[in-house]
Design a protein around this motif. Structure first.
Motif, PDB file in Angstrom:
ATOM      1  N   HIS A 146       0.829  -1.191   0.049  1.00 35.74           N
ATOM      2  CA  HIS A 146       0.034  -0.098   0.064  1.00 35.74           C
ATOM      3  C   HIS A 146       0.886   1.299   0.080  1.00 35.74           C
ATOM      4  O   HIS A 146       0.496   2.265  -0.653  1.00 35.74           O
ATOM      5  CB  HIS A 146      -1.001  -0.144   1.233  1.00 35.74           C
ATOM      6  CG  HIS A 146      -1.893  -0.968   1.425  1.00 35.74           C
ATOM      7  ND1 HIS A 146      -2.951  -1.150   0.123  1.00 35.74           N
ATOM      8  CD2 HIS A 146      -2.006  -2.196   2.022  1.00 35.74           C
ATOM      9  CE1 HIS A 146      -3.466  -2.310   0.729  1.00 35.74           C
ATOM     10  NE2 HIS A 146      -3.176  -3.067   1.629  1.00 35.74           N
ATOM     11  N   VAL A 147       2.004   1.221   0.678  1.00 34.56           N
ATOM     12  CA  VAL A 147       2.871   2.368   0.714  1.00 34.56           C
ATOM     13  C   VAL A 147       3.310   2.547  -0.752  1.00 34.56           C
ATOM     14  O   VAL A 147       3.362   3.601  -1.052  1.00 34.56           O
ATOM     15  CB  VAL A 147       3.981   2.136   1.729  1.00 34.56           C
ATOM     16  CG1 VAL A 147       5.053   3.250   1.606  1.00 34.56           C
ATOM     17  CG2 VAL A 147       3.353   2.049   3.105  1.00 34.56           C
ATOM     18  N   LEU A 148       3.800   1.634  -1.160  1.00 35.37           N
ATOM     19  CA  LEU A 148       4.429   1.535  -2.819  1.00 35.37           C
ATOM     20  C   LEU A 148       3.364   2.366  -3.628  1.00 35.37           C
ATOM     21  O   LEU A 148       3.707   3.116  -4.413  1.00 35.37           O
ATOM     22  CB  LEU A 148       5.104   0.542  -3.044  1.00 35.37           C
ATOM     23  CG  LEU A 148       6.250  -0.157  -2.240  1.00 35.37           C
ATOM     24  CD1 LEU A 148       6.544  -1.675  -2.700  1.00 35.37           C
ATOM     25  CD2 LEU A 148       7.470   0.782  -2.352  1.00 35.37           C
ATOM     26  N   LEU A 149       2.053   1.713  -3.708  1.00 39.12           N
ATOM     27  CA  LEU A 149       1.167   2.171  -4.531  1.00 39.12           C
ATOM     28  C   LEU A 149       0.849   3.650  -4.168  1.00 39.12           C
ATOM     29  O   LEU A 149       0.592   4.291  -5.029  1.00 39.12           O
ATOM     30  CB  LEU A 149       0.076   1.344  -4.434  1.00 39.12           C
ATOM     31  CG  LEU A 149       0.227  -0.210  -5.004  1.00 39.12           C
ATOM     32  CD1 LEU A 149      -1.164  -1.153  -4.357  1.00 39.12           C
ATOM     33  CD2 LEU A 149       0.427  -0.114  -6.462  1.00 39.12           C
ATOM     34  N   ALA A 150       0.957   3.850  -3.040  1.00 39.70           N
ATOM     35  CA  ALA A 150       0.449   5.229  -2.497  1.00 39.70           C
ATOM     36  C   ALA A 150       1.332   6.535  -2.847  1.00 39.70           C
ATOM     37  O   ALA A 150       1.044   7.705  -3.168  1.00 39.70           O
ATOM     38  CB  ALA A 150       0.295   5.467  -1.274  1.00 39.70           C
ATOM     39  N   ASN A 151       2.648   5.812  -3.588  1.00 43.08           N
ATOM     40  CA  ASN A 151       3.698   6.738  -3.992  1.00 43.08           C
ATOM     41  C   ASN A 151       3.840   6.823  -5.518  1.00 43.08           C
ATOM     42  O   ASN A 151       4.987   7.133  -6.013  1.00 43.08           O
ATOM     43  CB  ASN A 151       5.020   6.511  -3.232  1.00 43.08           C
ATOM     44  CG  ASN A 151       5.066   6.947  -1.790  1.00 43.08           C
ATOM     45  OD1 ASN A 151       5.332   8.204  -1.698  1.00 43.08           O
ATOM     46  ND2 ASN A 151       4.775   6.205  -0.843  1.00 43.08           N
ATOM     47  N   GLY A 152       2.800   5.919  -5.879  1.00 45.10           N
ATOM     48  CA  GLY A 152       2.862   6.089  -7.450  1.00 45.10           C
ATOM     49  C   GLY A 152       3.800   5.069  -8.260  1.00 45.10           C
ATOM     50  O   GLY A 152       3.960   5.032  -9.523  1.00 45.10           O
ATOM     51  N   LEU A 153       4.200   3.951  -7.417  1.00 47.58           N
ATOM     52  CA  LEU A 153       4.951   3.080  -7.884  1.00 47.58           C
ATOM     53  C   LEU A 153       4.108   1.616  -8.516  1.00 47.58           C
ATOM     54  O   LEU A 153       2.952   1.743  -8.019  1.00 47.58           O
ATOM     55  CB  LEU A 153       5.954   2.521  -6.842  1.00 47.58           C
ATOM     56  CG  LEU A 153       6.930   3.574  -6.389  1.00 47.58           C
ATOM     57  CD1 LEU A 153       7.587   3.127  -5.236  1.00 47.58           C
ATOM     58  CD2 LEU A 153       7.650   4.058  -7.686  1.00 47.58           C
TER      59      LEU A 153
END
Length: 281
Positions: A146-153
């Protein structure tokens, strides 16, 4: 009369129940049979229980459990009594955290496990927008995802960790971000098939805590007290250094390009202001 006297003597001299009889505290058996995954948190938890005078013994669950199932069984009181895992707003809502980061926040410092031929691709990355062009791998349902996705990755994955290494080896992702504390033993296992990328490190604030059921307030309070006593005595740092200093030194964080990420899952109660709780490179 004699019979009453006999009963009185039995009551006086019969052994009573042991007030400090050990109780079992069951943690989830990890899917990967690697003792290094559980040795440190076990040693830390045993030390905290001992420092707090709590008579518990640790035991693994009868079967291995993926993280999501372990947390559900802990919440529902189905054979799991403690889990150590990364915090999130949802997890702190459903469970009771001991808010002392047992890995000093180092699970938020992530190196990239890659195939050797991918190094040239990563050398061209200097910011998050550059990294966003490359597909990353992470566990489905993990807070990290979720952290990675929230940063546009771009992120792909599966709930099972072994499947993620298979995906990397079969080019279904370019890199698998792993904590500086776990990546080296994984690279050693895969030898020349996978390597640690040489110049980047991802960072986002996070903490790995011991979690208990909401109803186990007394136990959680005791573990908190025990961990604080271990910090005051230096035993906490001694164990951390014993198990992790080699990996931290090997990572060379100060020499890497840091890509900072926002963590939308970080609870407001995370004690980021308590400098003694965190590792700072």
């Amino acid at each position: 009369m004699r019979f009453c006297y006999f009963l009185l003597m039995l009551a006086l001299f019969a052994p009573g129940p042991k007030a400090s009889a050990e109780q079992s505290l069951t943690y989830p058996r990890p899917a990967r049979q690697d003792s290094t995954i559980i040795d440190y948190p076990q040693a830390l938890l045993k030390g905290a229980l001992s420092a707090a005078g709590l008579p518990y013994k640790l035991q693994a669950s009868s079967e291995s459990l993926v993280q999501s199932r372990a947390l559900k069984q802990l919440e529902d009181d189905q054979g799991i009594d403690v889990v150590w895992t990364m915090t999130s707003i949802e997890r702190e809502k459903n469970l009771l955290p001991v808010r002392i980061p047992i890995y000093k926040g180092l699970y938020g410092w992530r190196l990239l496990l890659i195939k050797p031929q991918s190094q040239s691709l990563l050398e061209e990355v200097s910011d998050l927008s550059g990294l966003a062009r490359l597909p990353l791998l992470q566990g489905r349902g993990w807070p990290d995802t979720h952290v990675l996705l929230a940063n546009g990755l771009r992120v792909y994955g599966t709930p099972h960790i072994e499947g993620l290494f298979d995906m990397l080896q079969h080019d279904r992702g370019v890199a698998f971000p792993r904590s500086v504390l776990e990546i080296w033993r994984e690279q050693d296992y895969y030898q020349h098939d996978l390597v640690v990328e040489k110049h980047l490190v991802l960072y986002y604030p996070t903490a790995m805590y011991f979690f208990f059921r909401k109803s186990d307030q007394k136990l959680a309070t005791g573990v908190t007290s025990g961990l604080l006593r271990m910090q005051e005595s230096g035993e906490f740092d001694r164990l951390f250094t014993l198990y992790h200093q080699h990996a931290v030194d090997k990572a060379g964080l100060a020499q890497r390009k840091v890509l900072s990420l926002w963590n939308p899952l970080l609870p407001q109660a995370t004690p980021l202001e308590q400098e003694r709780f965190w590792y700072r490179p």
